[in-house]
Design a protein around this motif. Structure first.
Motif, PDB file in Angstrom:
ATOM      1  N   ASP A  85       0.905  -1.283  -0.386  1.00  0.00           N
ATOM      2  CA  ASP A  85      -0.338   0.166  -0.123  1.00  0.00           C
ATOM      3  C   ASP A  85       1.133   1.058   0.008  1.00  0.00           C
ATOM      4  OD1 ASP A  85      -2.282   1.137   0.003  1.00  0.00           O
ATOM      5  OD2 ASP A  85      -2.459   0.892   2.029  1.00  0.00           O
TER       6      ASP A  85
ATOM      7  N   ARG B 170       0.867   6.188   3.320  1.00  0.00           N
ATOM      8  CA  ARG B 170       0.190   4.721   2.374  1.00  0.00           C
ATOM      9  C   ARG B 170      -0.501   5.289   1.218  1.00  0.00           C
ATOM     10  NH1 ARG B 170      -1.258   0.580   7.252  1.00  0.00           N
ATOM     11  NH2 ARG B 170       0.686   0.399   8.015  1.00  0.00           N
TER      12      ARG B 170
ATOM     13  N   SER C  14      -4.199   4.235   1.147  1.00  0.00           N
ATOM     14  CA  SER C  14      -5.243   4.152   1.522  1.00  0.00           C
ATOM     15  C   SER C  14      -5.526   4.693   2.590  1.00  0.00           C
ATOM     16  CB  SER C  14      -5.365   2.704   2.533  1.00  0.00           C
ATOM     17  OG  SER C  14      -4.632   2.373   3.401  1.00  0.00           O
TER      18      SER C  14
END
Length: 418
Positions: free
Chosen positions: A124, A347, A349
């Motif tokens: 990620d 990351r 996300s």
């Protein structure tokens, strides 16, 4: 080299640093006491308040560890880190610029953390941070935070020109910039030697700055794809009055933008704070959007600067040092860091944690297409002489692009292979 982004300028605390600069102090304060870990953090990377929160929380979670966080100056840090990595008394964790990892890894004094990538959610990570940290298949640098350039625009000038919103593609960007470039108004202020921006255009068109094959490097500014990126830069730069022979620091582009007759600049979002300080009348009138790509719905490629964390091989506390890295790179402290410093988390996300900040949200959207400079220990030497800047000025002042690109490519290759 590490890009010293001004995005954090308004967020930095004025308090005295947690500790003075110094060498390693690994060991324990007393027999049977907690293990002392030395952590080097660069000056102005994060606020003292953030480090104090992290230190308190980490020591509560790890009763057998005491953190000695030492603030380091950027000036001369390369030599200091290189010496530390070669010593027997190295610090346990060091923050380094993301593009410095290859240089330090070449010394052989950095621990390979490749076996921890899965545990650290490496799938990620932002490519622009993860890729420079990986050298010869080994993950020496663990991504910590990122920052990259976006377009800052004057909303009033967009409205006066009848433009209702930011462009979605590069072609549309050229169209609206041309419309904004009228009379004394500049559609964009883009200095001729803003080579980080050029790098993004080259990557977006499928080119590279340099490539390695069989242990030999070759500059590739003269490839058709790289020449296409330079041609787009030339077209965009012509829609303003930026100097062709200097970069964004000469004169400071924030000062130029603050005069109120420039519609756009390319900068990290924190540049807006400097503009507003120079001209308070622009407060609340500045907007942000990612550098557009070739197709709608996908931002253009952009250079990602930021920091990685490394563990010196000479650290006597490898496991404990990794726990520090794991915590700083984990969701809890990544979220805190993004909200405190307006950085992009490591990351993809976690981009949602900064979506309420227009400038940082634009930066995070662009970071997904982030790239880094060629992963060579010699790249710092390329930047020192910087034939890319000379190449850009040559093209913008009428020289043959192919010849200028070939000359610059040969210079890059010579330096990388030296």
């Amino acid at each position: 080299m590490k890009v010293r982004f001004i995005a954090a300028a308004g967020a930095l605390a004025a308090a005295t640093a947690l500790t003075a600069c110094g060498g390693s102090s690994s060991g324990s304060d007393a027999a049977g006491g907690p293990e002392k870990l030395t952590v080097w953090i660069m000056k102005d990377s994060v606020s003292d308040a953030y480090l104090a929160r992290f230190k308190k929380d980490f020591e509560q979670q790890h009763k057998d560890t005491a953190l000695d966080i030492q603030i380091q100056e950027w000036d001369g840090i390369g030599e200091k880190v290189t010496a530390a990595l070669a010593s027997k008394d190295a610090p346990d964790v060091i923050e380094v610029g993301n593009t410095q990892v290859a240089q330090y890894a070449a010394s052989g004094g950095v621990t390979d953390l490749g076996g921890k990538v899965g545990e650290l959610k490496g799938e990620d990570w932002l490519p622009g941070l993860a890729e420079p940290g990986k050298v010869d298949g080994k993950q020496y640098g663990i991504p910590w935070y990122a920052a990259n350039r976006v377009v800052i625009y004057n909303k009033d000038l967009f409205t006066k020109a009848g433009i209702t919103g930011p462009p979605k593609t590069r072609d549309e960007w050229l169209q609206i910039t041309g419309k904004l470039n009228k009379g004394t108004r500049q559609g964009i202020y883009l200095p001729g030697q803003n080579w980080y921006t050029l790098a993004g255009f080259i990557w977006e068109d499928g080119g590279e700055l340099a490539e390695e094959s069989g242990g030999t490097w070759k500059g590739t500014l003269d490839s058709p794809e790289a020449l296409s990126g330079m041609d787009f830069y030339r077209s965009l730069q012509a829609l303003g009055k930026g100097p062709k022979d200097s970069d964004e620091a000469k004169p400071p582009q924030a000062d130029v933008f603050a005069k109120g007759d420039v519609a756009q600049i390319i900068s990290v979002p924190g540049g807006a704070k400097i503009v507003e300080q120079a001209n308070p009348a622009l407060a609340g009138k500045l907007g942000f959007f990612p550098i557009p790509g070739r197709t709608a719905g996908k931002p253009g490629a952009t250079f990602t600067g930021g920091s990685d964390l490394i563990v010196p091989a000479a650290s006597a506390h490898q496991d404990a040092a990794y726990q520090v890295v794991k915590a700083l790179a984990g969701e809890k402290w990544q979220t805190d860091l993004a909200r405190t410093m307006s950085y992009v988390p490591n990351r993809t996300s976690l981009a949602k944690v900064i979506e309420n900040n227009e400038g940082t949200a634009a930066m995070a959207a662009a970071a997904a297409q982030g790239r880094a400079t060629p992963n060579s220990p010699q790249w710092a030497a390329v930047e020192a002489s910087n034939p890319i800047k000379q190449y850009m000025t040559a093209v913008l002042t009428g020289s043959d692009p192919k010849k200028a690109a070939k000359d610059a490519s040969e210079s890059i290759g010579k330096t990388l292979n030296s």
